[in-house]
Motif scaffolding. Structure first.
Motif, PDB file in Angstrom:
ATOM      1  N   GLY A 106       0.806  -1.207   0.000  1.00  0.00           N
ATOM      2  CA  GLY A 106       0.000   0.000   0.000  1.00  0.00           C
ATOM      3  C   GLY A 106       0.841   1.260   0.000  1.00  0.00           C
ATOM      4  N   VAL A 107       0.149   2.397  -0.023  1.00  0.00           N
ATOM      5  CA  VAL A 107       0.827   3.691  -0.047  1.00  0.00           C
ATOM      6  C   VAL A 107       1.672   3.889   1.212  1.00  0.00           C
ATOM      7  CG1 VAL A 107       0.480   6.181  -0.034  1.00  0.00           C
ATOM      8  CG2 VAL A 107      -0.922   4.749  -1.513  1.00  0.00           C
ATOM      9  N   THR A 108       1.113   3.449   2.368  1.00  0.00           N
ATOM     10  CA  THR A 108       1.843   3.606   3.629  1.00  0.00           C
ATOM     11  C   THR A 108       3.146   2.814   3.617  1.00  0.00           C
ATOM     12  OG1 THR A 108      -0.248   3.892   4.812  1.00  0.00           O
ATOM     13  CG2 THR A 108       1.693   3.369   6.130  1.00  0.00           C
ATOM     14  N   GLY A 109       3.065   1.567   3.147  1.00  0.00           N
ATOM     15  CA  GLY A 109       4.265   0.733   3.078  1.00  0.00           C
ATOM     16  C   GLY A 109       5.295   1.291   2.124  1.00  0.00           C
ATOM     17  N   ALA A 110       4.834   1.760   0.956  1.00  0.00           N
ATOM     18  CA  ALA A 110       5.757   2.331  -0.027  1.00  0.00           C
ATOM     19  C   ALA A 110       6.424   3.592   0.506  1.00  0.00           C
ATOM     20  CB  ALA A 110       5.007   2.630  -1.324  1.00  0.00           C
ATOM     21  N   THR A 111       5.681   4.360   1.306  1.00  0.00           N
ATOM     22  CA  THR A 111       6.257   5.569   1.916  1.00  0.00           C
ATOM     23  C   THR A 111       7.270   5.201   2.994  1.00  0.00           C
ATOM     24  OG1 THR A 111       4.185   6.764   1.522  1.00  0.00           O
ATOM     25  CG2 THR A 111       5.716   7.734   3.102  1.00  0.00           C
ATOM     26  N   PHE A 112       6.938   4.185   3.811  1.00  0.00           N
ATOM     27  CA  PHE A 112       7.850   3.765   4.877  1.00  0.00           C
ATOM     28  C   PHE A 112       9.183   3.283   4.310  1.00  0.00           C
ATOM     29  CE2 PHE A 112       9.718   0.136   7.087  1.00  0.00           C
ATOM     30  CZ  PHE A 112      10.086   0.735   8.278  1.00  0.00           C
ATOM     31  N   VAL A 113       9.118   2.546   3.207  1.00  0.00           N
ATOM     32  CA  VAL A 113      10.331   1.981   2.603  1.00  0.00           C
ATOM     33  C   VAL A 113      11.355   3.073   2.322  1.00  0.00           C
ATOM     34  CG1 VAL A 113      11.151   1.055   0.400  1.00  0.00           C
ATOM     35  CG2 VAL A 113       9.322  -0.109   1.634  1.00  0.00           C
ATOM     36  N   ARG A 114      10.848   4.230   1.898  1.00  0.00           N
ATOM     37  CA  ARG A 114      11.735   5.352   1.584  1.00  0.00           C
ATOM     38  C   ARG A 114      12.566   5.748   2.793  1.00  0.00           C
ATOM     39  NH1 ARG A 114       9.503  11.369  -0.114  1.00  0.00           N
ATOM     40  NH2 ARG A 114      11.493  12.464   0.012  1.00  0.00           N
ATOM     41  N   PHE A 115      11.950   5.705   3.984  1.00  0.00           N
ATOM     42  CA  PHE A 115      12.657   6.106   5.201  1.00  0.00           C
ATOM     43  C   PHE A 115      13.366   4.928   5.872  1.00  0.00           C
ATOM     44  CE2 PHE A 115       8.855   9.038   5.078  1.00  0.00           C
ATOM     45  CZ  PHE A 115       9.556  10.134   4.606  1.00  0.00           C
ATOM     46  N   GLY A 116      12.582   3.888   6.194  1.00  0.00           N
ATOM     47  CA  GLY A 116      13.110   2.780   6.988  1.00  0.00           C
ATOM     48  C   GLY A 116      14.303   2.082   6.372  1.00  0.00           C
ATOM     49  N   PHE A 117      14.232   1.799   5.078  1.00  0.00           N
ATOM     50  CA  PHE A 117      15.334   1.093   4.421  1.00  0.00           C
ATOM     51  C   PHE A 117      16.479   2.031   4.069  1.00  0.00           C
ATOM     52  CE2 PHE A 117      12.103  -2.069   4.161  1.00  0.00           C
ATOM     53  CZ  PHE A 117      12.752  -3.286   4.040  1.00  0.00           C
ATOM     54  N   GLY A 118      16.286   3.322   4.308  1.00  0.00           N
ATOM     55  CA  GLY A 118      17.377   4.259   4.080  1.00  0.00           C
ATOM     56  C   GLY A 118      18.269   4.447   5.287  1.00  0.00           C
ATOM     57  N   VAL A 119      17.785   4.022   6.484  1.00  0.00           N
ATOM     58  CA  VAL A 119      18.555   4.226   7.722  1.00  0.00           C
ATOM     59  C   VAL A 119      19.939   3.581   7.664  1.00  0.00           C
ATOM     60  CG1 VAL A 119      18.651   3.714  10.192  1.00  0.00           C
ATOM     61  CG2 VAL A 119      16.535   4.600   9.185  1.00  0.00           C
ATOM     62  N   PRO A 120      20.068   2.294   7.258  1.00  0.00           N
ATOM     63  CA  PRO A 120      21.421   1.692   7.225  1.00  0.00           C
ATOM     64  C   PRO A 120      22.382   2.433   6.315  1.00  0.00           C
ATOM     65  CG  PRO A 120      19.726   0.001   7.005  1.00  0.00           C
ATOM     66  CD  PRO A 120      19.033   1.320   6.859  1.00  0.00           C
TER      67      PRO A 120
ATOM     68  N   PHE B 135      14.178   9.560  12.933  1.00  0.00           N
ATOM     69  CA  PHE B 135      12.961  10.143  13.492  1.00  0.00           C
ATOM     70  C   PHE B 135      11.742   9.797  12.629  1.00  0.00           C
ATOM     71  CE2 PHE B 135      10.094  13.911  13.271  1.00  0.00           C
ATOM     72  CZ  PHE B 135       9.521  13.790  14.533  1.00  0.00           C
ATOM     73  N   GLN B 136      11.871   9.938  11.308  1.00  0.00           N
ATOM     74  CA  GLN B 136      10.749   9.645  10.418  1.00  0.00           C
ATOM     75  C   GLN B 136      10.403   8.163  10.410  1.00  0.00           C
ATOM     76  OE1 GLN B 136      12.579  11.501   6.959  1.00  0.00           O
ATOM     77  NE2 GLN B 136      11.029  13.119   6.963  1.00  0.00           N
ATOM     78  N   THR B 137      11.416   7.301  10.522  1.00  0.00           N
ATOM     79  CA  THR B 137      11.172   5.865  10.559  1.00  0.00           C
ATOM     80  C   THR B 137      10.373   5.477  11.798  1.00  0.00           C
ATOM     81  OG1 THR B 137      13.199   5.388   9.312  1.00  0.00           O
ATOM     82  CG2 THR B 137      12.283   3.592  10.627  1.00  0.00           C
ATOM     83  N   VAL B 138      10.734   6.042  12.939  1.00  0.00           N
ATOM     84  CA  VAL B 138      10.001   5.756  14.180  1.00  0.00           C
ATOM     85  C   VAL B 138       8.546   6.196  14.053  1.00  0.00           C
ATOM     86  CG1 VAL B 138       9.810   6.347  16.631  1.00  0.00           C
ATOM     87  CG2 VAL B 138      12.056   5.854  15.643  1.00  0.00           C
ATOM     88  N   ILE B 139       8.330   7.392  13.504  1.00  0.00           N
ATOM     89  CA  ILE B 139       6.968   7.897  13.315  1.00  0.00           C
ATOM     90  C   ILE B 139       6.170   6.950  12.415  1.00  0.00           C
ATOM     91  CG2 ILE B 139       5.585   9.754  12.301  1.00  0.00           C
ATOM     92  CD1 ILE B 139       6.809  10.597  14.882  1.00  0.00           C
ATOM     93  N   MET B 140       6.769   6.522  11.312  1.00  0.00           N
ATOM     94  CA  MET B 140       6.080   5.639  10.374  1.00  0.00           C
ATOM     95  C   MET B 140       5.822   4.259  10.966  1.00  0.00           C
ATOM     96  SD  MET B 140       5.328   7.325   7.647  1.00  0.00           S
ATOM     97  CE  MET B 140       4.837   5.929   6.646  1.00  0.00           C
TER      98      MET B 140
END
Length: 300
Positions: free
Chosen positions: A30-44, A203-208
């Motif tokens: 979904g849109v939420t998952g696709a948005t999270f990927v941008r942040f969460g998988f960018g952390v490493p 910060f954005q990953t935690v929020i998402m």
């Protein structure tokens, strides 16, 4: 050619790649998952940039301070808000109007930069921003039944309001990230940008994560199933953001975002050369205006 120009061009190209990858994974989640990927998988990858600069180049990691953290929170929330407004806008029939008005981000960033951090830009730079902005707005409605005249008359519509609000949030985010990076004050623009990126993206990953666990828990399984392409989105997205943050540490957010409109040229190059799509007259005029605005910006 100045460093910030080269960095911005590279970041715009990478952002175009990220958009292509995100379109690819939207069918898997979904849109939420696709948005999270941008942040969460960018952390490493953001952490890797900091580590490379610290241990590879020997730059000290600057201590975080209160103004920095405040600007990071402001920028992170503003960017999430901007994305949410864009998603809401796509539910409207004439979302092309909203998309066009969301592209007012550089002009709004100029205003917020002046208010919040005292950034000043000259009249020729403002003209360059206005010319490229007109080109982007024309492109946004080129393939819709909305005419350029209707675009102006629809300024008081709900969709236009959502687009302007989205551009406002994006403009605030850009200025906040510049202010955060400058608040560190040391040791150089690369480390300042890397630390700002890492702090913001965590910060954005935690929020998402909190939002998904509360509203969309089913997205976690979909993200796990598409982790390979998600990792690519994270790498390209984090690298593009690193470029934006470096450029905005060296130059005002409004000027960087104005030059970043070159992303539209990359998008059309991909459409013509890779997907063999036809470009209509308004899109050609829009591309010419974007190039003209960028040339005026660079000559200035």
């Amino acid at each position: 050619m100045q460093t910030w120009i080269l960095i911005t061009l590279g970041a715009a190209f990478l952002q175009n790649m990220r958009s292509v990858l995100q379109k690819h994974i939207k069918g898997r989640m979904g849109v939420t998952g696709a948005t999270f990927v941008r942040f969460g998988f960018g952390v490493p990858f953001a952490a890797m940039f900091v580590a490379l600069l610290a241990y590879g180049a020997g730059y000290p990691v600057p201590p975080l301070n209160t103004p920095f953290l405040i600007w990071v929170v402001v920028g992170g929330l503003a960017q999430i808000t901007a994305q949410a407004l864009l998603i809401q806008m796509f539910g409207h029939r004439n979302f092309a109007v909203g998309t066009a008005y969301s592209r007012t981000e550089p002009a709004q960033a100029a205003l917020f930069g002046l208010i919040f951090v005292g950034d000043r830009i000259g009249i020729r730079t403002l003209i360059a921003i206005a010319v490229s902005l007109l080109g982007v707005m024309l492109i946004s409605v080129a393939r819709s039944p909305i005419s350029p005249r209707a675009l102006i008359t629809s300024i008081f519509s709900r969709t236009a309001g959502l687009g302007i609000a989205s551009g406002t949030a994006f403009g605030i985010a850009a200025v906040a990230y510049r202010a955060a990076s400058l608040a560190l004050g040391q040791p150089n623009f690369m480390m300042q940008a890397a630390v700002t990126l890492l702090t913001t993206i965590i910060f954005q990953t935690v929020i998402m994560l909190v939002f998904m666990a509360w509203k969309k828990p089913e997205e976690f399984a979909r993200i796990r199933a598409a982790w390979k392409i998600a990792a690519m989105v994270g790498l390209v997205g984090a690298t593009a953001s690193f470029g934006w943050f470096m450029a905005m540490t060296l130059q005002t957010a409004a000027v960087v975002k104005a030059l970043a409109q070159v992303e539209m040229i990359f998008t059309f190059a991909s459409s013509v050369l890779i997907f063999r799509e036809h470009i209509n007259r308004l899109e050609i005029i829009g591309c010419i205006l974007i190039v003209a605005g960028i040339l005026v910006l660079l000559l200035t």
